[in-house]
Write a protein that holds these residues in place. Structure first.
Motif, PDB file in Angstrom:
ATOM      1  N   SER A 176      99.191 -65.744  38.321  1.00  0.00           N
ATOM      2  CA  SER A 176     100.643 -66.107  39.113  1.00  0.00           C
ATOM      3  C   SER A 176     100.869 -65.225  39.969  1.00  0.00           C
ATOM      4  CB  SER A 176     101.558 -66.021  37.891  1.00  0.00           C
ATOM      5  OG  SER A 176     101.746 -64.544  37.732  1.00  0.00           O
ATOM      6  N   ALA A 177     102.050 -65.348  40.941  1.00  0.00           N
ATOM      7  CA  ALA A 177     102.389 -64.540  41.890  1.00  0.00           C
ATOM      8  C   ALA A 177     102.571 -63.062  41.677  1.00  0.00           C
ATOM      9  CB  ALA A 177     103.706 -65.139  42.539  1.00  0.00           C
ATOM     10  N   GLN A 178     103.219 -63.031  40.433  1.00  0.00           N
ATOM     11  CA  GLN A 178     103.892 -61.736  39.899  1.00  0.00           C
ATOM     12  C   GLN A 178     102.527 -60.785  39.550  1.00  0.00           C
ATOM     13  OE1 GLN A 178     106.359 -61.722  36.520  1.00  0.00           O
ATOM     14  NE2 GLN A 178     106.450 -59.406  36.421  1.00  0.00           N
ATOM     15  N   GLU A 179     101.512 -61.560  38.774  1.00  0.00           N
ATOM     16  CA  GLU A 179     100.046 -61.051  38.310  1.00  0.00           C
ATOM     17  C   GLU A 179      99.385 -60.435  39.596  1.00  0.00           C
ATOM     18  OE1 GLU A 179      99.395 -63.090  34.219  1.00  0.00           O
ATOM     19  OE2 GLU A 179      98.884 -64.250  36.224  1.00  0.00           O
ATOM     20  N   LEU A 180      99.329 -61.197  40.727  1.00  0.00           N
ATOM     21  CA  LEU A 180      98.701 -60.835  41.799  1.00  0.00           C
ATOM     22  C   LEU A 180      99.363 -59.717  42.321  1.00  0.00           C
ATOM     23  CD1 LEU A 180      98.347 -64.507  43.367  1.00  0.00           C
ATOM     24  CD2 LEU A 180      96.535 -62.836  42.527  1.00  0.00           C
ATOM     25  N   THR A 181     100.712 -59.664  42.270  1.00  0.00           N
ATOM     26  CA  THR A 181     100.957 -58.329  43.015  1.00  0.00           C
ATOM     27  C   THR A 181     100.826 -57.488  42.188  1.00  0.00           C
ATOM     28  OG1 THR A 181     102.913 -59.848  43.786  1.00  0.00           O
ATOM     29  CG2 THR A 181     103.318 -57.449  43.718  1.00  0.00           C
ATOM     30  N   GLU A 182     100.725 -57.292  40.822  1.00  0.00           N
ATOM     31  CA  GLU A 182     100.351 -56.466  39.871  1.00  0.00           C
ATOM     32  C   GLU A 182      98.964 -55.712  40.224  1.00  0.00           C
ATOM     33  OE1 GLU A 182     101.357 -57.573  36.139  1.00  0.00           O
ATOM     34  OE2 GLU A 182     103.705 -57.465  36.258  1.00  0.00           O
ATOM     35  N   LYS A 183      98.132 -56.705  40.095  1.00  0.00           N
ATOM     36  CA  LYS A 183      96.793 -56.483  40.449  1.00  0.00           C
ATOM     37  C   LYS A 183      96.273 -55.805  41.611  1.00  0.00           C
ATOM     38  CE  LYS A 183      92.568 -56.901  38.803  1.00  0.00           C
ATOM     39  NZ  LYS A 183      91.953 -56.346  37.975  1.00  0.00           N
ATOM     40  N   LEU A 184      97.085 -56.383  42.872  1.00  0.00           N
ATOM     41  CA  LEU A 184      97.035 -55.771  43.980  1.00  0.00           C
ATOM     42  C   LEU A 184      97.538 -54.178  43.849  1.00  0.00           C
ATOM     43  CD1 LEU A 184      96.178 -55.776  47.016  1.00  0.00           C
ATOM     44  CD2 LEU A 184      98.632 -56.504  47.537  1.00  0.00           C
ATOM     45  N   ASN A 185      98.321 -53.835  43.429  1.00  0.00           N
ATOM     46  CA  ASN A 185      98.992 -52.448  43.244  1.00  0.00           C
ATOM     47  C   ASN A 185      97.916 -51.505  42.457  1.00  0.00           C
ATOM     48  OD1 ASN A 185     101.331 -53.013  44.567  1.00  0.00           O
ATOM     49  ND2 ASN A 185     102.494 -53.319  42.770  1.00  0.00           N
ATOM     50  N   GLU A 186      97.472 -52.321  41.295  1.00  0.00           N
ATOM     51  CA  GLU A 186      96.344 -51.606  40.533  1.00  0.00           C
ATOM     52  C   GLU A 186      95.203 -51.230  41.267  1.00  0.00           C
ATOM     53  OE1 GLU A 186      95.551 -54.038  37.135  1.00  0.00           O
ATOM     54  OE2 GLU A 186      97.567 -54.006  36.437  1.00  0.00           O
ATOM     55  N   LEU A 187      94.587 -52.249  42.093  1.00  0.00           N
ATOM     56  CA  LEU A 187      93.499 -51.963  42.862  1.00  0.00           C
ATOM     57  C   LEU A 187      93.751 -50.966  43.880  1.00  0.00           C
ATOM     58  CD1 LEU A 187      92.318 -55.544  43.272  1.00  0.00           C
ATOM     59  CD2 LEU A 187      91.271 -53.895  41.830  1.00  0.00           C
ATOM     60  N   LYS A 188      95.016 -50.864  44.473  1.00  0.00           N
ATOM     61  CA  LYS A 188      95.149 -49.822  45.604  1.00  0.00           C
ATOM     62  C   LYS A 188      95.395 -48.434  45.016  1.00  0.00           C
ATOM     63  CE  LYS A 188      97.596 -52.686  48.941  1.00  0.00           C
ATOM     64  NZ  LYS A 188      98.729 -52.858  49.760  1.00  0.00           N
ATOM     65  N   ALA A 189      95.729 -48.418  43.678  1.00  0.00           N
ATOM     66  CA  ALA A 189      95.800 -47.002  43.141  1.00  0.00           C
ATOM     67  C   ALA A 189      94.500 -46.755  42.585  1.00  0.00           C
ATOM     68  CB  ALA A 189      96.744 -47.291  41.618  1.00  0.00           C
ATOM     69  N   GLU A 190      93.727 -47.703  42.110  1.00  0.00           N
ATOM     70  CA  GLU A 190      92.334 -47.199  41.820  1.00  0.00           C
ATOM     71  C   GLU A 190      91.376 -46.719  43.209  1.00  0.00           C
ATOM     72  OE1 GLU A 190      88.191 -49.313  39.776  1.00  0.00           O
ATOM     73  OE2 GLU A 190      89.906 -50.532  40.151  1.00  0.00           O
ATOM     74  N   VAL A 207      92.344 -60.532  46.764  1.00  0.00           N
ATOM     75  CA  VAL A 207      93.988 -60.884  46.078  1.00  0.00           C
ATOM     76  C   VAL A 207      94.851 -60.947  47.234  1.00  0.00           C
ATOM     77  CG1 VAL A 207      95.624 -59.467  44.923  1.00  0.00           C
ATOM     78  CG2 VAL A 207      93.451 -59.474  43.896  1.00  0.00           C
ATOM     79  N   SER A 208      94.816 -60.052  48.403  1.00  0.00           N
ATOM     80  CA  SER A 208      95.573 -60.466  49.692  1.00  0.00           C
ATOM     81  C   SER A 208      95.545 -61.491  50.350  1.00  0.00           C
ATOM     82  CB  SER A 208      95.244 -59.401  50.603  1.00  0.00           C
ATOM     83  OG  SER A 208      95.402 -58.085  50.077  1.00  0.00           O
ATOM     84  N   THR A 209      94.225 -62.281  50.175  1.00  0.00           N
ATOM     85  CA  THR A 209      94.034 -63.565  50.595  1.00  0.00           C
ATOM     86  C   THR A 209      94.684 -64.841  50.049  1.00  0.00           C
ATOM     87  OG1 THR A 209      91.945 -62.733  51.823  1.00  0.00           O
ATOM     88  CG2 THR A 209      92.287 -65.095  51.341  1.00  0.00           C
ATOM     89  N   VAL A 210      94.618 -64.541  48.630  1.00  0.00           N
ATOM     90  CA  VAL A 210      95.130 -65.449  47.831  1.00  0.00           C
ATOM     91  C   VAL A 210      96.684 -65.294  47.879  1.00  0.00           C
ATOM     92  CG1 VAL A 210      95.518 -66.322  45.194  1.00  0.00           C
ATOM     93  CG2 VAL A 210      93.056 -65.531  46.111  1.00  0.00           C
ATOM     94  N   ILE A 211      97.157 -64.205  47.908  1.00  0.00           N
ATOM     95  CA  ILE A 211      98.614 -64.034  48.065  1.00  0.00           C
ATOM     96  C   ILE A 211      99.146 -64.802  49.364  1.00  0.00           C
ATOM     97  CG2 ILE A 211     100.508 -62.462  48.395  1.00  0.00           C
ATOM     98  CD1 ILE A 211      99.129 -60.508  46.514  1.00  0.00           C
ATOM     99  N   LYS A 212      98.400 -64.454  50.341  1.00  0.00           N
ATOM    100  CA  LYS A 212      98.478 -65.021  51.672  1.00  0.00           C
ATOM    101  C   LYS A 212      98.723 -66.683  51.736  1.00  0.00           C
ATOM    102  CE  LYS A 212      99.726 -64.706  56.131  1.00  0.00           C
ATOM    103  NZ  LYS A 212     101.386 -64.081  56.559  1.00  0.00           N
ATOM    104  N   GLU A 213      97.642 -67.090  51.057  1.00  0.00           N
ATOM    105  CA  GLU A 213      97.305 -68.568  50.689  1.00  0.00           C
ATOM    106  C   GLU A 213      98.513 -69.220  50.255  1.00  0.00           C
ATOM    107  OE1 GLU A 213      93.746 -69.135  49.049  1.00  0.00           O
ATOM    108  OE2 GLU A 213      92.480 -69.025  50.779  1.00  0.00           O
ATOM    109  N   ASN A 214      98.861 -68.472  48.904  1.00  0.00           N
ATOM    110  CA  ASN A 214     100.129 -69.052  48.215  1.00  0.00           C
ATOM    111  C   ASN A 214     101.399 -68.902  48.985  1.00  0.00           C
ATOM    112  OD1 ASN A 214      98.528 -69.431  46.217  1.00  0.00           O
ATOM    113  ND2 ASN A 214      99.022 -67.470  45.097  1.00  0.00           N
ATOM    114  N   GLU A 215     101.714 -67.953  49.882  1.00  0.00           N
ATOM    115  CA  GLU A 215     102.857 -68.006  50.704  1.00  0.00           C
ATOM    116  C   GLU A 215     102.761 -69.225  51.734  1.00  0.00           C
ATOM    117  OE1 GLU A 215     102.780 -64.071  52.583  1.00  0.00           O
ATOM    118  OE2 GLU A 215     103.377 -62.993  50.775  1.00  0.00           O
ATOM    119  N   MET A 216     101.528 -69.455  52.240  1.00  0.00           N
ATOM    120  CA  MET A 216     101.540 -70.565  53.249  1.00  0.00           C
ATOM    121  C   MET A 216     101.777 -71.777  52.570  1.00  0.00           C
ATOM    122  SD  MET A 216     101.159 -68.979  56.218  1.00  0.00           S
ATOM    123  CE  MET A 216     100.355 -70.090  57.278  1.00  0.00           C
TER     124      MET A 216
END
Length: 66
Positions: free
Chosen positions: A10-24, A53-62
Motif C-alpha cells: 500500500s502507499a503507506q507501506e511504500l513510504t515506510e519501506k522507502l524510509n527504512e531503505l534510506k536509513a539502511e 520503491v520510488s518508481t512505484v510511488i511515482k506510478e501510483n501518484e500518476m
C-alpha cells in the motif's frame, strides 16, 4: 526486493519501506567510511531498491492524477 513484491504494498507501506531503505543506506555508507562494511555490493542493491520503491510511488501518484 522484486518489483512485483513492491507493487503489492500500500502507499503507506511504500513510504515506510522507502524510509527504512534510506536509513539502511545511510548506515551502510557510514560503515563503509570506517572500513567495517562486510559486503560493499549491498550498497548498490539498496540503491536499486530505493529506485524501485520510488518508481512505484511515482506510478501510483500518476494513476491517481489521471
Amino acid at each position: 526486493m522484486k518489483a512485483v513484491e513492491i507493487r503489492k504494498l500500500s502507499a503507506q507501506e511504500l513510504t515506510e519501506k522507502l524510509n527504512e531503505l534510506k536509513a539502511e543506506l545511510f548506515n551502510l555508507r557510514f560503515q563503509h567510511a570506517i572500513n567495517q562494511l562486510d559486503n560493499p555490493m549491498r550498497i548498490k542493491a539498496v540503491k536499486k531498491d530505493i529506485a524501485r520503491v520510488s518508481t512505484v510511488i511515482k506510478e501510483n501518484e500518476m494513476k491517481n492524477v489521471q
